[in-house]
Structures are given as C-alpha cells and as structure tokens.
Motif scaffolding. Structure first.
Motif, mmCIF file in Angstrom:
data_model
loop_
_atom_site.group_PDB
_atom_site.id
_atom_site.type_symbol
_atom_site.label_atom_id
_atom_site.label_comp_id
_atom_site.label_asym_id
_atom_site.label_seq_id
_atom_site.Cartn_x
_atom_site.Cartn_y
_atom_site.Cartn_z
ATOM 1 N N GLN B 5 117.021 13.309 30.864
ATOM 2 C CA GLN B 5 116.646 13.234 32.273
ATOM 3 C C GLN B 5 115.128 13.283 32.414
ATOM 4 O OE1 GLN B 5 117.513 16.769 34.371
ATOM 5 N NE2 GLN B 5 116.606 16.033 36.264
ATOM 6 N N ASN B 6 114.511 14.172 31.601
ATOM 7 C CA ASN B 6 113.070 14.340 31.675
ATOM 8 C C ASN B 6 112.317 13.130 31.162
ATOM 9 O OD1 ASN B 6 111.870 16.386 32.907
ATOM 10 N ND2 ASN B 6 111.578 17.670 31.102
ATOM 11 N N SER B 7 112.848 12.501 30.131
ATOM 12 C CA SER B 7 112.104 11.420 29.513
ATOM 13 C C SER B 7 112.065 10.199 30.415
ATOM 14 C CB SER B 7 112.704 11.060 28.155
ATOM 15 O OG SER B 7 114.016 10.604 28.349
ATOM 16 N N ALA B 8 112.952 10.145 31.407
ATOM 17 C CA ALA B 8 112.931 9.016 32.328
ATOM 18 C C ALA B 8 111.820 9.170 33.356
ATOM 19 C CB ALA B 8 114.281 8.891 33.037
ATOM 20 N N LEU B 9 111.333 10.413 33.519
ATOM 21 C CA LEU B 9 110.305 10.660 34.513
ATOM 22 C C LEU B 9 108.931 10.455 33.896
ATOM 23 C CD1 LEU B 9 111.472 13.895 36.320
ATOM 24 C CD2 LEU B 9 111.300 11.603 37.275
ATOM 25 N N ASP B 13 105.261 11.649 38.037
ATOM 26 C CA ASP B 13 106.316 12.175 38.897
ATOM 27 C C ASP B 13 106.336 13.690 38.858
ATOM 28 O OD1 ASP B 13 107.175 9.587 39.496
ATOM 29 O OD2 ASP B 13 108.297 9.500 37.610
ATOM 30 N N ARG B 14 106.908 14.264 39.923
ATOM 31 C CA ARG B 14 107.045 15.708 39.955
ATOM 32 C C ARG B 14 108.075 16.118 38.923
ATOM 33 N NH1 ARG B 14 110.102 19.400 42.886
ATOM 34 N NH2 ARG B 14 111.301 17.726 43.847
ATOM 35 N N GLN B 15 107.733 17.161 38.164
ATOM 36 C CA GLN B 15 108.701 17.648 37.186
ATOM 37 C C GLN B 15 109.791 18.415 37.904
ATOM 38 O OE1 GLN B 15 106.347 19.626 34.085
ATOM 39 N NE2 GLN B 15 108.068 19.187 32.752
ATOM 40 N N PRO B 16 111.068 18.218 37.510
ATOM 41 C CA PRO B 16 112.145 18.964 38.156
ATOM 42 C C PRO B 16 111.905 20.465 37.997
ATOM 43 C CG PRO B 16 112.979 17.543 36.386
ATOM 44 C CD PRO B 16 111.515 17.363 36.426
ATOM 45 N N GLY B 17 112.170 21.218 39.054
ATOM 46 C CA GLY B 17 112.016 22.664 38.976
ATOM 47 C C GLY B 17 110.601 23.128 39.228
ATOM 48 N N THR B 18 109.692 22.208 39.591
ATOM 49 C CA THR B 18 108.344 22.643 39.933
ATOM 50 C C THR B 18 108.035 22.205 41.349
ATOM 51 O OG1 THR B 18 107.331 20.628 39.144
ATOM 52 C CG2 THR B 18 107.517 22.426 37.558
ATOM 53 N N GLU B 510 101.127 5.288 20.853
ATOM 54 C CA GLU B 510 101.229 5.296 22.323
ATOM 55 C C GLU B 510 102.044 4.111 22.845
ATOM 56 O OE1 GLU B 510 98.483 4.455 20.725
ATOM 57 O OE2 GLU B 510 97.044 3.326 21.924
ATOM 58 N N TRP B 511 102.144 3.032 22.047
ATOM 59 C CA TRP B 511 102.879 1.856 22.507
ATOM 60 C C TRP B 511 104.369 1.979 22.248
ATOM 61 C CZ3 TRP B 511 99.952 -0.389 25.734
ATOM 62 C CH2 TRP B 511 98.564 -0.390 25.546
ATOM 63 N N GLN B 512 104.787 3.056 21.583
ATOM 64 C CA GLN B 512 106.221 3.222 21.297
ATOM 65 C C GLN B 512 106.910 4.121 22.297
ATOM 66 O OE1 GLN B 512 106.594 4.339 17.174
ATOM 67 N NE2 GLN B 512 105.036 2.858 16.586
ATOM 68 N N ILE B 513 106.167 4.668 23.261
ATOM 69 C CA ILE B 513 106.803 5.482 24.300
ATOM 70 C C ILE B 513 106.714 4.734 25.624
ATOM 71 C CG2 ILE B 513 106.321 7.663 23.123
ATOM 72 C CD1 ILE B 513 103.993 8.080 25.085
ATOM 73 N N PRO B 514 107.540 5.120 26.616
ATOM 74 C CA PRO B 514 107.576 4.360 27.870
ATOM 75 C C PRO B 514 106.231 4.355 28.588
ATOM 76 C CG PRO B 514 109.371 5.966 27.752
ATOM 77 C CD PRO B 514 108.477 6.240 26.607
ATOM 78 N N SER B 515 106.079 3.366 29.492
ATOM 79 C CA SER B 515 104.890 3.313 30.344
ATOM 80 C C SER B 515 105.353 3.573 31.778
ATOM 81 C CB SER B 515 104.222 1.951 30.303
ATOM 82 O OG SER B 515 104.045 1.516 28.995
ATOM 83 N N PRO B 516 104.737 4.473 32.526
ATOM 84 C CA PRO B 516 103.785 5.485 32.098
ATOM 85 C C PRO B 516 104.452 6.504 31.174
ATOM 86 C CG PRO B 516 103.924 5.338 34.510
ATOM 87 C CD PRO B 516 105.043 4.534 33.959
ATOM 88 N N PRO B 517 103.682 7.204 30.351
ATOM 89 C CA PRO B 517 104.285 8.151 29.411
ATOM 90 C C PRO B 517 105.043 9.256 30.137
ATOM 91 C CG PRO B 517 101.948 7.811 28.921
ATOM 92 C CD PRO B 517 102.224 7.156 30.236
ATOM 93 N N PRO B 518 106.144 9.713 29.566
ATOM 94 C CA PRO B 518 106.874 10.824 30.174
ATOM 95 C C PRO B 518 106.130 12.145 29.995
ATOM 96 C CG PRO B 518 107.887 10.208 28.103
ATOM 97 C CD PRO B 518 106.800 9.214 28.360
ATOM 98 N N HIS B 519 106.621 13.188 30.687
ATOM 99 C CA HIS B 519 105.912 14.462 30.675
ATOM 100 C C HIS B 519 105.670 14.986 29.266
ATOM 101 C CE1 HIS B 519 105.401 15.580 34.859
ATOM 102 N NE2 HIS B 519 106.538 14.960 35.095
ATOM 103 N N HIS B 520 106.683 14.883 28.405
ATOM 104 C CA HIS B 520 106.539 15.507 27.090
ATOM 105 C C HIS B 520 106.279 14.501 25.980
ATOM 106 C CE1 HIS B 520 107.193 19.323 28.795
ATOM 107 N NE2 HIS B 520 108.365 18.980 29.282
#
Lengths: 198, 544, 97
Positions: B5-9, B13-18, B510-520
């Motif tokens: 769920q987190n990696s899609a954000l 984006d606002r992190q869930p729970g913050t 950096e090119w192997q993770i989604p754009s924009p990069p997820p929180h973690h």
C-alpha cells in the motif's frame, strides 16, 4: 524500516564533525604561526606576563577531566551505570573548575587594562597587541567550546538517568566524550603556545 | 505497515497515519522532501540573484549613471555575489539533487543522519533569513563584495556587514552538516553488492565534495567570525595600525574559497558523468579515472588557494610556488573532459534535452578551465588580475559549468521526481537561447578584460562602451531563455505527459523504482550485481 | 539494512589511569623545559611534547587505536591538510616578514 543503530556510522559522523573543529581552530593556529614568525621577541615578552601557574593548573584540570571522561565510558561499557555517572559528574566539576580559573585569569588581565582595543594595550609594541588579541580570541573560542562540551555532557548525564544511554547503547556518551577530548586536545596546544613561549 | 500500500504512494503524497500539511514538509526527515525544499529555496534565490545581475548589466549598458547611484551599485554586486555563491551555487546540486538521489543511487532508505539533514535545511533557511535581514537593518546592505576583504570590511565600511557574515557562518555550517551526512552515508549505507566501483559517478563526486565541505568550510567559519570580532572588538589582527597583516585574511579566506570552487563544480561534473553514458548508450570511458580524478581535484584544489593573491603583495616565492601548483589541478580536470568526449565516441546517441545541456557544459567549462590557466600563470595574471577577464572566467566556470550541470540535472531527473515529462522541444529551444545569451553576455567580458576594463567599477571609459552594450544585450537573451526554461519545467510538473519509471533508459538504481519515488524508496533492499552504466537489457520507456 | 555486529573495545581503568599519569608527567616536563632557553628550539620542544600528549589522548582516550583503519586514515589526512595549510602559508610569510 531500519531500527538497528549504525554504531560505527554514528562515530564516523562525530569524527567528521571533530575535523571541522580542528580546522576551525586551525585558522587561528595559522594566524598564531604567522605572527610568531613575525614578532618572536614581542611574543616572548608578552608571554611572560601570563600566569604559568594558573595555566599549568588548568592543564592538569583539563587532562584530569579527560581521564574522568574516559573512565566514565569504560565504566558504562562494563555495565556499571552508577560509576559511569559519578565519573561524568567529576568531568563536569573539572570543566567548571577550568572555567572559574579562566574567569579569574581574564579578569586579572582586564583589570590591568589589557584587553582588545584598550588604550593600555594599544600603547604597547605591535607584536604584543597581536599576541593578546590572539590570546583572547583563542582562549575565548576554546572557553566557548568548554561551555558547549559541558552542556553536551550534562545532556548525556540526563540521558543516562533517563535510561536512554545504557551499557548496550552508549554511542551518545562516547560521542560526547570524543567532543570533550577534542576540547582537551586544543588546550594541550594552547598552553605551551601562550604560557611557555616565554 | 503494509509495504504494497505504501509503495504505491509517492513521497509527495501524505503518508497514511500522519497529519500531512506544511509541518510534514518543514520537519520532514525524508531526504527526498528535504531535497525538494532545497530545490525551491535555491530556485527562488537564483531568480533573485539573476534579477540583481540583470540590473547590474542594465546600469552598465552605457557609461555614466543609468539607473542607479554608485552605492546602490556596490550593494548590488555584493548581494549578487553573496546570494549566488552562498545561497544558490554551493547548496545547489549537493543539497537539492544530492539529497534526493544519493541515498537512492546507493540503495539506501535515507541518509545516515536524517534529523541532522532536516537541521541543515533549517540552518539554510536561518542563514537565508539573516542574509535578507542584513539588507534592511543597520546602515544599509553590505557593499564589500562577496569576498569581504579587510581592511574595508573590518575598519572602513559602516554597512551591515556584521549580520551578513553571521549569515555566511550559518550557511557554512549547513553546508558542513550536509557534507558530513553524505560522507557517512556513502561509507555506511551502501546496499549489498554496491561496491565503491559500482557507485554512480555522481555519488563519487558528492563524496569528494563532502570532504571539501568538511575540511575547508570551517576555515571560512573562523574567517568570518574574525571579521565579526574585528568589527565588534577591534582586536586588530588584520589592522596594520595594530600590527596585523591584511594579507593573512586573504590567505584564510581563499583557504576556503578556492576549494569551495570545487564544492561548486565537482557535483556538476558528477551529473555530466551520469548523463553522458545514458544518452550515448554505452559505458562511461575510464570509470576509475573519473572517480579518482574527483578525489584528486578535491585534494589538489586544497593546495592552490594563494593563486587568487598574485598581486596582493605576498612574497615572490609564494607566487612562484602557487602558480606552479595551480597547473596540477588542470590535470584531473582535463582527465574528466577527455573521458567524457571519449564516452561519446561510437555511442548511439539520443539527443534529449539533458544531453544538450551536458554538451553545452563541456564546451563552456572548457573555455572556463582554459581561461583559468591564463589566470593561474603568474605572469599573465598580473596583466588581467581584477579585470573583466576574471569576471568572464568565473562565470564560464561557475555558470557555464555548475549552472549548466544543474540545468542538465533538472532535465535529467525531472521525470523521476515528478513522474511527468516537460515539453522536450521547448526545452531544447530554451537550451539554445540560454547558450547563445550566455556567450553574448560573457565572451565580451573576456575581451574587455584583456583590454584592461577593471571589475566592480561603476563607470568606464568610452572605449569599453561597445563591449558593455553587447554584454547587456546578451543578458536579455539569457534571461529570456531562463524564463522559457523555468516556465516549461513548471508547466511540465503540473500538466506534462505522465511517464513510467525509466524514460531515459538509465541503469542506476533510481530508475528501477517508481516515479515519483515512494516514501521508503525500495520495497525490498536491492542487491546490486552490475555497474551503473551497464545498459545491457535496459529499455527506454516512452511517456504517454 | 544490513546487520552490524560490532565489537566494542573497552579500555581498562588501569590503562586510562596510566595514560593520565603520562599526560601529567609530560605536562611537568614541558613546564620544566620552558625554564631553559634552547633559542629557536624552544617552540620545537614545546610543540613536540604537546604532540606526544595529543597522540596519547587521541589513541587511548579517543579509542583511535582500536578503531577501523578508515578512522586512522581520515584523522591522518585531516592533520596533514592542516599542516599543509599552515606550512604553505610560510611560502608567503617566510619570505616576506
């Protein structure tokens, strides 16, 4: 998420910070070296006016504070929290002693009218003006570091009491110790340069 | 928490729970958010600095008074220098793009000391605020030039130098903490398999930069504190009347400020070393030599400071020694340029905007570097010292080098940061306009300098009128190009075409993770088994 | 992140105390040496003793002796650069004053 503390990383960061302190004082040591080269005899005469007994006492005080600091870390590593706290308080007491002696030393000089830009000082030869200028700046900056270090050590003491610095996780105390030893190191060079050059 | 769920954000984006909101940015310890905030700050001050430079050029369009009086002019060039150097150029690539991409490029979740990273940003904000405060308090803004030379800065001027030097001190502290953070991160947080020779060259350049930040910046700290002490206490360490030697101030100042030139240029060189292989679709030529030359530049660059002081009255022996040492720095710099050019040889080149800016970088940096040799040679320096030749030279190095490196980085990592693409055609047009304006603006300065036009003068003799007029016209073209470029980027960030993770076909992490990069950054810790420029099997994703 | 199993070397009370003793002795030596005039060598003697003292503090109190080689290298480089900064300045002032 990583919760494992990177102990070596924390120490590496602290050492890097100490390097910046070395270079910060380094600029002043550079000036000292240049002016000693320019005014050897004036530095000699001006150095004689400083009180060697007080300077040597302060050296012993700071060296002892460093010893207590090292003992405090050894104690905590061996698991004796109480001893660690005692040694830390002794370190702080030494820091305070240093500042008190320094205070009397400065006051005595200032009472004699010797401080930056004072008419008394400006009437003297150029080399002595520079010597006392450096004396106030370097011991002043060092004194500021003693105060900051003291604050850091007090905070470390507070963290030990809180149980946040423990025999298992003592990097904060060790890093504060590193900072404190650096303060001692700077003084080890300041002492002969100002008090013994005579 | 659930990683899927987190990696899609994205990190925007606002992190869930913050709670989200402004505090989730200004107190964020996420290196990506801190980097973005630096980027906004740097861009804002770049616009301010650019405006000041524009006004200086307007004043110089014709001899005599045009739009401002002498004192305002002195203040303007001081502010232009202070803002551009300390608020834009030094933090630019390391603090903005270094923060965003250094941890990702080595497969880490964050820098070693995330809280310290946030603190550095606050120091930057504090320093910037103080710099602004110095404009409106005391007896007017400082008029010393960015170099704060004594005895003018300590005994003569009544302007608000005190606050300005404290601002510089704080900004220096911010820079030190960033460098310290990067060096520790590169030593401690590389992912499994990310050996020193598998690191992207951008990381290597930041490593070398970090060391200069740590070892040189404190000397600036003590230097500006000494100015402060001189002004407040009148110690007299630089006052000849009291036995001091003003030339020692210049030694201390350049002990920092020359290595600082490499704080500025090295990260840009890192960007170019990353960009060229991606668009030439082949491995960088001489990886180890480029990496090594970064460290070499950092070291050799620390030995040459007094070449700024050939005409200051220092000893002839020093002039000789420092002139000789200066030529040593040319070697690692040339190694880089030759290796970049060799990388292009027999590559299959994609001419996208980051590549255009990178080519412009090589061209302009070469002019900057070669004019530097004329200045480094003591004999010729006596003739051109403190003339427009110097002004032209350092703008070619800093703006032509660092500036174009920064623009290249902006266009290169833009789709990664925002997940969108700017209009490539407009970006190329902007690049050409900027390049043209740049040369029309600064090349006449080199010629005027050789003819003897001194720098920092409010007025000039009629024989320089044509050169100044051309130069001022160049500044209009340059500003137009910059506005077009920024406009295009802002429009792209808001409404550009959406891009998937790897629009350029880059091989670094950096090119192997989604754009924009997820929180973690990474869902699982990456394991690296190949170099950063190994493009076998890497495809370019098209944007839609 | 990777697991870091780290060894913490503990310096004994005894060693700490020996170092403290040595530092006190060296302080006495440097004060005593200052009573004699070696001319030009005064500064050299004073700074050499200070350097030995500094070495003891760094190696034992600051645990550098027990750290990884990386730490030793970077400490060396820092002091080398400081020496260069001060030393190279003498290309100027050594020939000017």
């Amino acid at each position: 998420m990583s919760v494992i503390k990177d102990y070596t990383g924390a120490k590496l960061g602290m050492w890097l910070f100490l390097f910046t302190e070395v270079l910060l004082f380094g600029g002043l040591f550079l000036l000292y070296a240049a002016y000693l080269h320019k005014f050897p005899s004036e530095f000699h005469l001006a150095g004689k006016e400083l009180n060697v007994v007080l300077g040597a006492t302060n050296t012993v005080v700071l060296i002892s504070s460093s010893w207590f600091m090292a003992m405090s870390i050894s104690a905590l590593q061996q698991g004796s929290v109480d001893q660690s706290k005692k040694f830390l308080l002794l370190t702080l007491a030494m820091a305070l002693t240093f500042l008190v002696i320094k205070y009397f030393e400065w006051s005595a000089k200032i009472e004699h009218g010797i401080f930056p830009d004072s008419p008394e000082l400006l009437a003297r030869p150029a080399g002595e003006v520079v010597f006392f200028g450096l004396y106030y700046l370097m011991t002043g900056l060092h004194g500021l570091h003693v105060i900051l270090g003291g604050g850091l050590l007090s905070f470390a003491y507070f963290l030990i009491v809180q149980g946040k610095v423990t025999p298992q996780d003592f990097v904060f105390l060790e890093n504060s110790g590193l900072y404190w030893h650096l303060v001692d190191l700077v003084w080890i060079f300041l002492f002969p340069l100002f008090y013994l050059i005579a | 928490m659930a990683p899927d769920q987190n990696s899609a954000l994205s990190f925007f984006d606002r992190q869930p729970g913050t709670l989200g909101g402004i505090t989730s940015w200004i107190f964020s310890t996420d290196h990506k958010r801190i980097g973005i905030m630096y980027l906004w700050g740097i861009m804002a001050f770049f616009i301010v600095g650019m405006l000041l430079g524009f006004l200086i050029r307007m004043e110089l369009i014709a001899p005599g008074r045009d739009i401002m009086d002498q004192q305002t002019y002195n203040v303007m060039f001081t502010l232009h220098g202070v803002i551009m150097i300390f608020l834009v150029v030094i933090p630019s690539i390391p603090a903005a793009f270094g923060n965003i991409f250094l941890p990702i490029q080595i497969g880490a979740e964050d820098v070693s000391f995330p809280k310290l990273n946030n603190f550095s940003w606050w120091l930057y904000v504090t320093g910037a605020t103080l710099a602004l405060v110095s404009l409106f308090t005391g007896n007017g803004p400082p008029d010393t030039g960015w170099t704060f030379y004594v005895p003018f800065s300590s005994n003569v001027t009544t302007t608000n130098v005190n606050v300005a030097v404290i601002a510089v001190f704080i900004l220096g502290f911010s820079s030190i903490l960033t460098g310290l953070n990067f060096v520790t991160t590169l030593h401690r947080l590389r992912a499994p398999g990310m050996t020193w020779t598998r690191m992207p060259l951008f990381c290597w350049s930041l490593y070398a930069t970090g060391w200069i930040q740590i070892l040189a910046t404190p000397v600036l700290g003590i230097t500006v504190l000494l100015i402060f002490a001189e002004r407040i206490l009148g110690v007299g360490l630089f006052d000849p009347a009291k036995g001091g030697d003003p030339i020692l101030y210049q030694h201390l100042f350049w002990l920092y400020s020359h290595p600082a030139v490499y704080i500025m240029i090295l990260p840009a060189m890192g960007v170019i070393s990353d960009v060229l292989p991606v668009f030439a679709r082949r491995d960088i030529f001489g990886y180890k030599m480029i990496a090594f030359s970064s460290v070499m530049i950092a070291f050799a660059g620390s030995l040459v400071w007094a070449h700024h002081m050939f005409t200051s009255g220092m000893s002839d022996t020093a002039v000789l020694v420092f002139s000789f040492l200066t030529f040593i720095v040319a070697i690692p710099s040339a190694i880089k340029v030759f290796n970049w050019v060799s990388t292009l040889y027999k590559g299959s080149i994609y001419t996208d905007p980051p590549f255009w800016f990178a080519l412009a970088f090589i061209f302009l940096f070469s002019i900057g570097g070669l004019t530097g040799l004329i200045l480094g040679s003591a004999g010729t320096d006596v003739h051109v010292h403190d003339t427009y030749f110097v002004v032209g030279h350092f703008h070619y190095v800093i703006f032509g080098g660092l500036g174009f490196g920064l623009f290249s980085a902006m266009h290169y990592w833009f789709p990664k940061i925002f997940g969108r693409m700017y209009d490539k055609r407009i970006a190329k047009i902007a690049c050409v306009i900027i390049f043209t304006g740049f040369n029309v603006l600064y090349f006449p300065m080199l010629i005027m300098g050789l003819q003897g036009m001194p720098r920092r003068y409010y007025d000039y003799l009629p024989q320089y009128a044509l050169g100044h007029l051309i130069s001022t016209i160049g500044s209009w073209i340059l500003v137009a190009g910059l506005l077009l470029m920024f406009g295009n980027l802002i429009k792209g960030a808001l409404r550009g075409k959406r891009c998937s993770s790897n629009p350029w076909g880059g091989a670094s992490l950096e090119w192997q993770i989604p754009s924009p990069p997820p929180h973690h950054n990474f869902v699982t810790e990456p394991v690296v088994d190949r170099g950063p420029y190994d493009f076998r099997g890497v495809e370019r994703d098209e944007c839609d | 992140m990777t697991e870091h199993h780290e060894e913490h070397h503990t310096v004994t009370y005894k060693l700490n105390t020996i170092i403290w003793g040595l530092l006190l002795v060296l302080t006495a030596v440097t004060v005593a040496a200052a009573q004699f005039d070696f001319g030009f060598l005064n500064v050299v003697v004073a700074l050499s003793i200070a350097t030995v003292k500094a070495g003891l503090v760094i190696l034992f109190f600051m645990h550098l002796k027990y750290e990884k080689p990386l730490f030793k290298i970077i400490v060396f480089i820092t002091f080398l650069l400081l020496a260069i900064a001060i030393g190279f300045t003498f290309f100027d002032i050594g020939y000017r004053y």
